[in-house]
Design a protein around this motif. Structure first.
Motif, PDB file in Angstrom:
ATOM      1  N   ARG A  82     -10.008   6.814   6.302  1.00 16.46           N
ATOM      2  CA  ARG A  82      -9.061   6.546   7.381  1.00 16.46           C
ATOM      3  C   ARG A  82      -9.526   7.168   8.696  1.00 16.46           C
ATOM      4  NH1 ARG A  82      -7.684   5.627   2.794  1.00 16.46           N
ATOM      5  NH2 ARG A  82      -5.876   4.421   2.081  1.00 16.46           N
ATOM      6  N   ASP A  96      -7.918   0.896  -1.386  1.00 20.10           N
ATOM      7  CA  ASP A  96      -9.079   1.713  -1.740  1.00 20.10           C
ATOM      8  C   ASP A  96      -9.988   1.047  -2.760  1.00 20.10           C
ATOM      9  OD1 ASP A  96      -8.422   3.911  -0.046  1.00 20.10           O
ATOM     10  OD2 ASP A  96      -6.835   4.436  -1.440  1.00 20.10           O
ATOM     11  N   VAL A 156     -10.249   9.251   0.497  1.00 18.41           N
ATOM     12  CA  VAL A 156      -9.142   8.541   1.157  1.00 18.41           C
ATOM     13  C   VAL A 156      -8.998   9.005   2.601  1.00 18.41           C
ATOM     14  CG1 VAL A 156      -6.623   8.334   1.194  1.00 18.41           C
ATOM     15  CG2 VAL A 156      -7.867   7.993  -0.950  1.00 18.41           C
ATOM     16  N   TYR A 201       2.348   5.097   0.379  1.00 12.10           N
ATOM     17  CA  TYR A 201       2.261   6.263   1.271  1.00 12.10           C
ATOM     18  C   TYR A 201       3.592   6.982   1.193  1.00 12.10           C
ATOM     19  CZ  TYR A 201       1.102   9.033   5.478  1.00 12.10           C
ATOM     20  OH  TYR A 201       0.841  10.038   6.347  1.00 12.10           O
ATOM     21  N   LEU A 229       0.858  -1.187   0.000  1.00  7.26           N
ATOM     22  CA  LEU A 229       0.000   0.000   0.000  1.00  7.26           C
ATOM     23  C   LEU A 229       0.891   1.233   0.000  1.00  7.26           C
ATOM     24  CD1 LEU A 229      -2.797  -1.074   2.510  1.00  7.26           C
ATOM     25  CD2 LEU A 229      -2.767  -1.243   0.013  1.00  7.26           C
ATOM     26  N   ARG A 273      -1.957  11.865  10.619  1.00  5.59           N
ATOM     27  CA  ARG A 273      -1.955  11.477   9.211  1.00  5.59           C
ATOM     28  C   ARG A 273      -1.577  12.669   8.341  1.00  5.59           C
ATOM     29  NH1 ARG A 273      -2.221   6.998   5.608  1.00  5.59           N
ATOM     30  NH2 ARG A 273      -2.612   7.905   3.555  1.00  5.59           N
ATOM     31  N   ASP A 276      -3.347   2.631   6.420  1.00  2.00           N
ATOM     32  CA  ASP A 276      -3.682   2.649   4.999  1.00  2.00           C
ATOM     33  C   ASP A 276      -4.620   1.507   4.653  1.00  2.00           C
ATOM     34  OD1 ASP A 276      -2.103   4.899   3.969  1.00  2.00           O
ATOM     35  OD2 ASP A 276      -0.384   3.711   4.598  1.00  2.00           O
ATOM     36  N   ILE A 322       0.717   5.582  10.610  1.00  2.00           N
ATOM     37  CA  ILE A 322       0.430   4.899   9.349  1.00  2.00           C
ATOM     38  C   ILE A 322      -0.851   4.096   9.527  1.00  2.00           C
ATOM     39  CG2 ILE A 322       1.160   3.101   7.736  1.00  2.00           C
ATOM     40  CD1 ILE A 322       4.015   3.949   8.145  1.00  2.00           C
TER      41      ILE A 322
END
Length: 312
Positions: free
Chosen positions: A128, A77, A124, A23, A21, A109, A74, A72
């Protein structure tokens, strides 16, 4: 959910799995593990087959043995049940990582600066946040992240203030205590609900400034020509970037534009080290400080959202 495996990674050998994933922090994780800012047992994945559907990780200062931030979280999606998976993963991991009866570490975040205006980015972020809120956290503050790039002009000193290094830690703690009067910083305001101003300053110093990697002779106290302190700034390096760590003006000197002079001095100190960038941040609600960064040529390149759990 019966086909999900929820577990921590085994170590650096599973970073490729963890990094399925994307980031912006992925490139830092290998070094974080080496420096023990992260531990494999604090880095969890939700796996279906060979596909990672969610992941999370806590971070701490090097040398500390307890997680300091959940930074973190994630989700895949494309998964229709991504939020439910994230909730299950976070609850399972917290039951193992967070000691019973203690307050879970704050969730932080990094998010795009225009996340509210761009529909995909908003989804997104909101997914989260939904995970963390369903596990009991609530919004605390949104912060603006700034970056100064080499080549951006830095004003020369105008003579209104002079600058020197702090005499010692005690002097800086005294100034940190004094600037808490009328502070617009949400974390400082929260500290003052449970601590005296002096105790809050000491806590801030021990949890943040004491961990800076740059030399303390970069730090500056701003004074009037007669020597009376006006404020201070702590140019520094954290584990990742050169930073303007803490900048403040004493209450009796606010409203005179001194923050621009102090920020310029902090920027000059770091620019003289030939740094590739300078990072800084302030709360969304701290409009005077945000405007000072913009006037100094810093770009608002990103934001962060912070959520917290109540005391148990």
């Amino acid at each position: 959910m019966h086909d999900l495996t929820l577990r921590p990674i085994t170590g650096g050998d599973e970073l490729d799995l963890f990094n399925q994933l994307p980031y912006t922090l992925n490139h830092e994780l290998a070094d974080d593990l080496v420096e023990r800012r992260r531990r494999p047992e604090w880095m969890w994945v939700a796996v279906r087959g060979d596909r990672v559907l969610a992941r999370l990780a806590w971070w701490t200062n090097a040398g500390d043995d307890t997680p300091f931030l959940l930074d973190i979280l994630d989700l895949d999606d494309t998964a229709a049940d991504r939020v439910d998976i994230g909730v299950r993963l976070l609850r399972t991991a917290m039951a193992t990582v967070v000691p019973p009866g203690t307050r879970p570490p704050e969730y932080l975040r990094d998010i795009p600066s225009d996340w509210r205006e761009v529909a995909p980015a908003r989804r997104v972020v909101e997914d989260r946040l939904a995970v963390v809120e369903r596990v009991g956290a609530h919004p605390f503050v949104e912060r603006l992240r700034f970056q100064w790039n080499p080549g951006t002009p830095v004003p020369e000193p105008n003579g209104r203030l002079t600058f020197r290094t702090p005499h010692d830690t005690e002097e800086l703690l005294d100034l940190m205590t004094r600037v808490l009067d009328g502070t617009l910083d949400a974390h400082s305001q929260d500290s003052l609900t449970r601590l005296s101003a002096r105790e809050a300053a000491v806590e801030h110093f021990e949890e943040e400034l004491a961990h800076y990697r740059g030399p303390r002779d970069w730090w500056r106290v701003a004074t009037l020509p007669g020597g009376a302190p006006v404020g201070f700034v702590t140019p520094a390096r954290n584990d990742y970037n050169p930073i303007i760590g803490y900048i403040a003006v004493l209450p009796e000197h606010r409203g005179n534009g001194y923050v621009d002079d102090i920020l310029a001095e902090g920027t000059r100190v770091l620019a003289a080290q030939d740094v590739p960038r300078i990072r800084a941040a302030t709360d969304l609600g701290n409009t005077p400080m945000a405007n000072a960064f913009l006037r100094a040529g810093y770009d608002n390149f990103e934001r962060t959202v912070n959520l917290v759990w109540d005391q148990p």
